[in-house]
Design a protein around this motif. Structure first.
Motif, mmCIF file in Angstrom:
data_model
loop_
_atom_site.group_PDB
_atom_site.id
_atom_site.type_symbol
_atom_site.label_atom_id
_atom_site.label_comp_id
_atom_site.label_asym_id
_atom_site.label_seq_id
_atom_site.Cartn_x
_atom_site.Cartn_y
_atom_site.Cartn_z
ATOM 1 N N ASN A 32 62.612 46.440 4.711
ATOM 2 C CA ASN A 32 63.503 45.276 4.626
ATOM 3 C C ASN A 32 62.734 43.998 4.944
ATOM 4 O O ASN A 32 61.782 44.009 5.728
ATOM 5 N N ALA A 33 63.164 42.925 4.315
ATOM 6 C CA ALA A 33 62.665 41.572 4.620
ATOM 7 C C ALA A 33 61.167 41.396 4.376
ATOM 8 O O ALA A 33 60.514 40.608 5.046
ATOM 9 N N LYS A 36 60.709 41.621 -1.344
ATOM 10 C CA LYS A 36 60.992 42.285 -2.633
ATOM 11 C C LYS A 36 61.958 41.445 -3.473
ATOM 12 O O LYS A 36 61.688 41.130 -4.625
ATOM 13 N N SER A 37 63.081 41.103 -2.852
ATOM 14 C CA SER A 37 64.069 40.323 -3.618
ATOM 15 C C SER A 37 63.543 38.922 -3.917
ATOM 16 O O SER A 37 63.859 38.344 -4.969
ATOM 17 N N ASN A 38 62.725 38.392 -3.006
ATOM 18 C CA ASN A 38 62.149 37.066 -3.247
ATOM 19 C C ASN A 38 61.332 37.056 -4.536
ATOM 20 O O ASN A 38 61.337 36.083 -5.299
ATOM 21 N N ARG A 53 70.096 32.942 -5.894
ATOM 22 C CA ARG A 53 70.546 33.160 -4.525
ATOM 23 C C ARG A 53 70.982 31.891 -3.826
ATOM 24 O O ARG A 53 71.690 31.954 -2.837
ATOM 25 N N GLU A 59 65.486 25.456 0.102
ATOM 26 C CA GLU A 59 65.319 26.738 0.798
ATOM 27 C C GLU A 59 64.177 27.570 0.229
ATOM 28 O O GLU A 59 63.692 28.487 0.874
ATOM 29 N N TRP A 63 58.754 28.130 4.586
ATOM 30 C CA TRP A 63 58.849 27.451 5.888
ATOM 31 C C TRP A 63 57.461 27.230 6.476
ATOM 32 O O TRP A 63 57.280 26.412 7.359
#
Ligand SMILES: Nc1ncnc2c1ncn2[C@@H]1O[C@H](COP(=O)(O)OP(=O)(O)OP(=O)(O)O)[C@@H](O)[C@H]1O
Ligand SMILES: [Mg+2]
Length: 425
Positions: A32-33, A36-38, A53, A59, A63
């Protein structure tokens, strides 16, 4: 088509990524985190020029980007049958001027989006459809259970990727509708004589009926492709159907008669326009009372049925999820029919949604002979190895995949925004 190479700079978890993407299936595996989805978000952004998203593009900038590099870049080399192109999207946070209140000021100013196609600047509208992607995420069950606006958006995104004319008509319709609604509000408040409305009504009817017919035709092709794909995903249970529910016309019956008859599209459009105009005429009082346009493609909806049953109201959660996935796979076939190019399939966490049998069936579909075309077989330009098209799927574990599926795929391990090829055994 395929994305041959993806470059990311300061995009979410990715400080810098240079990734060659092979044809066929790539599995992105990671905890997780890890990003992958990014990564799928970045690819889908190249297709639709927007993030799926967030509406706040700020966003997307990492960062961790330093104060002097407040930008994000997403670039791809896109390979089509006849050509290759390079698409760049660069998001730049405006310079913050002098030191005082700089941080606060920069936060409130709009981010700039620059798009380049083969190094030439392009407007968003003109960059749509350079890369065609179909995305499936766990949230897509909302296609069935969510609001009508989500379903309209779904059709619009699909059509905007494959039909530049639709993009322009949609954008003009939205402008014209805003104008007409503003006038209706003024009429309601008696600040305007009613004769001002005629021009805007004509425009809304002309553009709106094009949208309705475009969407209706897309639904017809989606249905023929679903008839091939849904039974394969649910092991020959009753088939899934989609109905376009227009607020101005009984479109399914009109289109059923005209299915595939391109030469008669104009006739259908005129018929829809006449019904749309009559509806607006009949609704005059209501419109003036409410100060808005009460019928039109902005009020239309889709209904999903299995064996005549409304999936939204009566479907099980699993049925709804599978239906949403089937619709996405059918969409890929529709896009291929429109463009002659198979879109890139982005499947986020797709297996976690399915029972073991459906997992197997999906893997067969993806690895086997690819997705069924929505129309007659293509003209032979397909190369054998690429028949299933390019597929990127994310997962937190490899266990649910069959050895045969993994053997045919390229597997990447993804951790902390870095990718490396992974051993699959
Ligand atoms: N602008 C940003 N800069 C840096 N990191 C970010 C930014 N936006 C999001 N993230 C980080 O990205 C991570 C989420 O990445 P992503 O959604 O790709 O995870 P994932 O690998 O898909 O995980 P999952 O398996 O839970 O779906 C979060 O930890 C979040 O903190
Ligand atoms: Mg994820």
């Amino acid at each position: 088509m395929r994305c041959r190479h993806l470059s990311l700079t300061n995009f979410r978890t990715y400080g810098r990524l240079e990734l060659d993407l092979p044809p066929g299936v790539s599995v992105l595996c990671g905890n997780n985190a890890q990003g992958k989805s990014n990564l799928l978000e970045a690819l889908y952004m190249l297709a639709t020029i927007k993030s799926f998203r967030t509406t706040s593009e700020r966003e997307l900038v990492s960062w961790h980007a330093g104060a002097d590099e407040r930008f994000a870049r997403v670039s791809a080399e896109i390979e089509r049958q006849a050509s290759t192109s390079r698409l760049d999207i660069i998001l730049v946070e405006p310079a913050s001027g002098n030191a005082a209140n700089a941080a606060a000021g920069a936060r409130t100013r709009a981010i700039q989006k620059r798009i380049r196609l083969n190094q030439q600047p392009r407007r968003s509208l003109d960059a749509l459809g350079q890369l065609n992607c179909v995305l499936f995420t766990p949230a897509d069950v909302e296609l069935i259970t969510g609001s009508p606006a989500q379903r309209r958006r779904y059709l619009d995104i699909m059509l905007c990727q494959v039909d530049p004319h639709y993009v322009r008509v949609l954008s003009r319709y939205q402008r014209v509708l805003t104008q007409r609604n503003a006038l209706l509000r003024q009429l309601r408040d008696r600040r305007l004589p009613p004769d001002q409305l005629g021009y805007w009504t004509e425009q809304v009817v002309a553009l709106g009926s094009e949208l309705i017919v475009g969407r209706g035709q897309a639904v017809t092709t989606l249905n023929s492709s679903l008839a091939a794909i849904h039974p394969r995903l649910v092991d020959d249970r009753p088939s899934l159907g989609i109905v376009y529910r227009s607020s101005v016309t009984d479109l399914p019956s009109t289109l059923a008669e005209e299915a595939g008859a391109v030469a008669r599209t104009d006739d259908v459009r005129s018929a829809v326009a006449a019904q749309f105009a009559a509806q607006l005429d009949a609704q005059q009082e209501r419109e003036r009372r409410q100060g808005m346009t009460v019928v039109g493609p902005h009020r239309d909806d889709l209904a999903f049925t299995v064996d005549g049953m409304d999936l939204n109201r009566f479907g099980s959660r699993g049925q709804q999820r599978t239906a949403a996935l089937a619709v996405k796979l059918a969409e890929a076939a529709v896009m291929e029919q429109r463009t002659g190019e198979r879109p890139v399939l982005l499947l986020d966490d797709v297996l976690s949604e399915l029972d073991p049998q459906r997992r197997l069936l999906l893997q067969e579909i993806l690895a086997g002979d690819g997705l069924p075309a929505a129309s007659a077989p293509s003209d032979g330009r397909d190369s054998g190895a690429d028949r299933g098209g390019q597929v990127l799927l994310t997962t937190t574990e490899l266990r649910p995949f069959t050895p045969a599926f993994l053997a045919a795929a390229t597997v990447f391990q993804i951790a902390n925004g870095a990718l490396r090829p992974a051993a699959t055994t």
